[in-house]
Design a protein around this motif. Structure first.
Motif, PDB file in Angstrom:
ATOM      1  N   GLU A 106       0.854  -1.192   0.000  1.00 38.21           N
ATOM      2  CA  GLU A 106       0.000   0.000   0.000  1.00 38.21           C
ATOM      3  C   GLU A 106       0.888   1.239   0.000  1.00 38.21           C
ATOM      4  OE1 GLU A 106      -2.548  -0.284   3.405  1.00 38.21           O
ATOM      5  OE2 GLU A 106      -3.287  -2.285   2.867  1.00 38.21           O
ATOM      6  N   PHE A 107       0.490   2.245  -0.799  1.00 36.83           N
ATOM      7  CA  PHE A 107       1.250   3.481  -0.927  1.00 36.83           C
ATOM      8  C   PHE A 107       0.596   4.584  -0.094  1.00 36.83           C
ATOM      9  CE2 PHE A 107       2.729   0.981  -4.305  1.00 36.83           C
ATOM     10  CZ  PHE A 107       3.791   1.571  -4.975  1.00 36.83           C
ATOM     11  N   TYR A 108       1.422   5.356   0.622  1.00 43.67           N
ATOM     12  CA  TYR A 108       0.942   6.489   1.397  1.00 43.67           C
ATOM     13  C   TYR A 108       1.815   7.694   1.094  1.00 43.67           C
ATOM     14  CZ  TYR A 108      -1.871   3.214   4.124  1.00 43.67           C
ATOM     15  OH  TYR A 108      -2.790   2.253   4.514  1.00 43.67           O
ATOM     16  N   ASN A 109       1.182   8.848   0.917  1.00 44.71           N
ATOM     17  CA  ASN A 109       1.953  10.058   0.627  1.00 44.71           C
ATOM     18  C   ASN A 109       2.616  10.599   1.898  1.00 44.71           C
ATOM     19  OD1 ASN A 109      -0.001  11.471   2.064  1.00 44.71           O
ATOM     20  ND2 ASN A 109      -1.090  12.126   0.217  1.00 44.71           N
ATOM     21  N   GLU A 110       3.248  11.747   1.775  1.00 49.71           N
ATOM     22  CA  GLU A 110       4.008  12.299   2.897  1.00 49.71           C
ATOM     23  C   GLU A 110       3.135  12.563   4.119  1.00 49.71           C
ATOM     24  OE1 GLU A 110       7.519  15.643   3.547  1.00 49.71           O
ATOM     25  OE2 GLU A 110       6.584  15.355   1.591  1.00 49.71           O
TER      26      GLU A 110
END
Length: 280
Positions: free
Chosen positions: A196-200
């Motif tokens: 899963e990708f999460y931004n800053e």
């Protein structure tokens, strides 16, 4: 007097070293000696006949495993498969050794057959008081073992070529990533059963958002398969800092990501992710 001849003084000295290390060497030392050149001399008498055969059989087995097989494997790599560069030969040797160790070679039927052949060969030679060369002995008495070593080398070369292809693939992807303008400063990757990708700001990025971020040149111009769910978005985003949260750092994809991003990547625990974003 019977003698065993070797191709070089070094080989003869090495074999004598293994003989001297055998538990029965002290008892039998008057029957075995090194001539200072390329031969080991044997004085075979009836009352110690079987003990000499046992000592030589044990010593041959150790010498063949520790010295001779590596030499033969290198000769196969050089002469049959025509590799010349020292670095390539060493890498293939290491892979072949690892394969043999992983398969517990000393427990294989090929090695068990080799032990029988060694004992029977030495028994026959000693009974007939025949001098012989070590090279001829292993060539003719251990033919099946020689053939098996060729198979190990073939397997090792296949793995070596796969690794070379993989390294080229990593080099290509890393160059592509480095030449990208970073689309984010920090990117968080959470790895559980999936990635899963999460931004800053620790906001989860949806699949469509990731697809939009993929550089189409990467997929269009590269003839090799590139994973479009994880690798393609990552190197297209090309973050300055990539934080990977996982409990499985040995995972194949994670290993690939680390090789691509190197100093830009960092492995953290799942607990660090949960404490940072306060979510599960």
């Amino acid at each position: 007097m019977v003698y065993i001849s070797f191709q070089t003084e070094k080989e003869a000295k090495t074999m004598m070293k293994y003989i001297s290390a055998h538990p029965m060497s002290a008892e039998l030392q008057i029957y075995l000696s090194y001539d200072g050149k390329q031969r080991i001399l044997l004085k075979i008498e009836a009352d110690v006949f079987q003990k000499i055969i046992e000592l030589l059989s044990d010593t041959f087995q150790v010498y063949i495993k520790e010295e001779w097989m590596l030499y033969v494997i290198e000769q196969i790599i050089r002469e049959k498969f025509l590799f010349k560069e020292r670095e390539e030969i060493d890498q293939i040797l290491d892979i072949a050794s690892s394969i043999m160790e992983g398969e517990r070679f000393s427990k294989t039927v090929f090695w068990e057959e080799a032990i029988v052949s060694i004992k029977e060969g030495l028994q026959s030679i000693a009974e007939n008081q025949l001098s012989f060369s070590f090279e001829s002995f292993v060539k003719f008495r251990l033919r099946k073992l020689n053939e098996m070593l060729i198979q190990y080398v073939e397997h090792a070369i296949d793995e070596y070529k796969l690794e070379q292809d993989y390294q080229s693939f990593i080099y290509l992807l890393r160059n592509f990533m480095i030449n990208q303008t970073p689309k984010m400063n920090i990117l968080h990757i959470l790895h559980r059963e999936t990635f899963e990708f999460y931004n800053e700001a620790f906001e989860k990025m949806g699949k469509q958002e990731l697809i939009r971020l993929i550089d189409r040149k990467l997929l269009a111009e590269n003839p090799l398969y590139i994973d479009s769910n994880v690798i393609a978005p990552l190197i297209s985003i090309a973050p300055n800092e990539l934080l990977i949260y996982t409990e499985s750092a040995e995972n194949g994809i994670i290993q690939t990501i680390q090789r691509i991003f190197e100093e830009r990547s960092k492995i953290l625990s799942l607990d660090q992710f949960y404490s940072s974003c306060m979510c599960k």
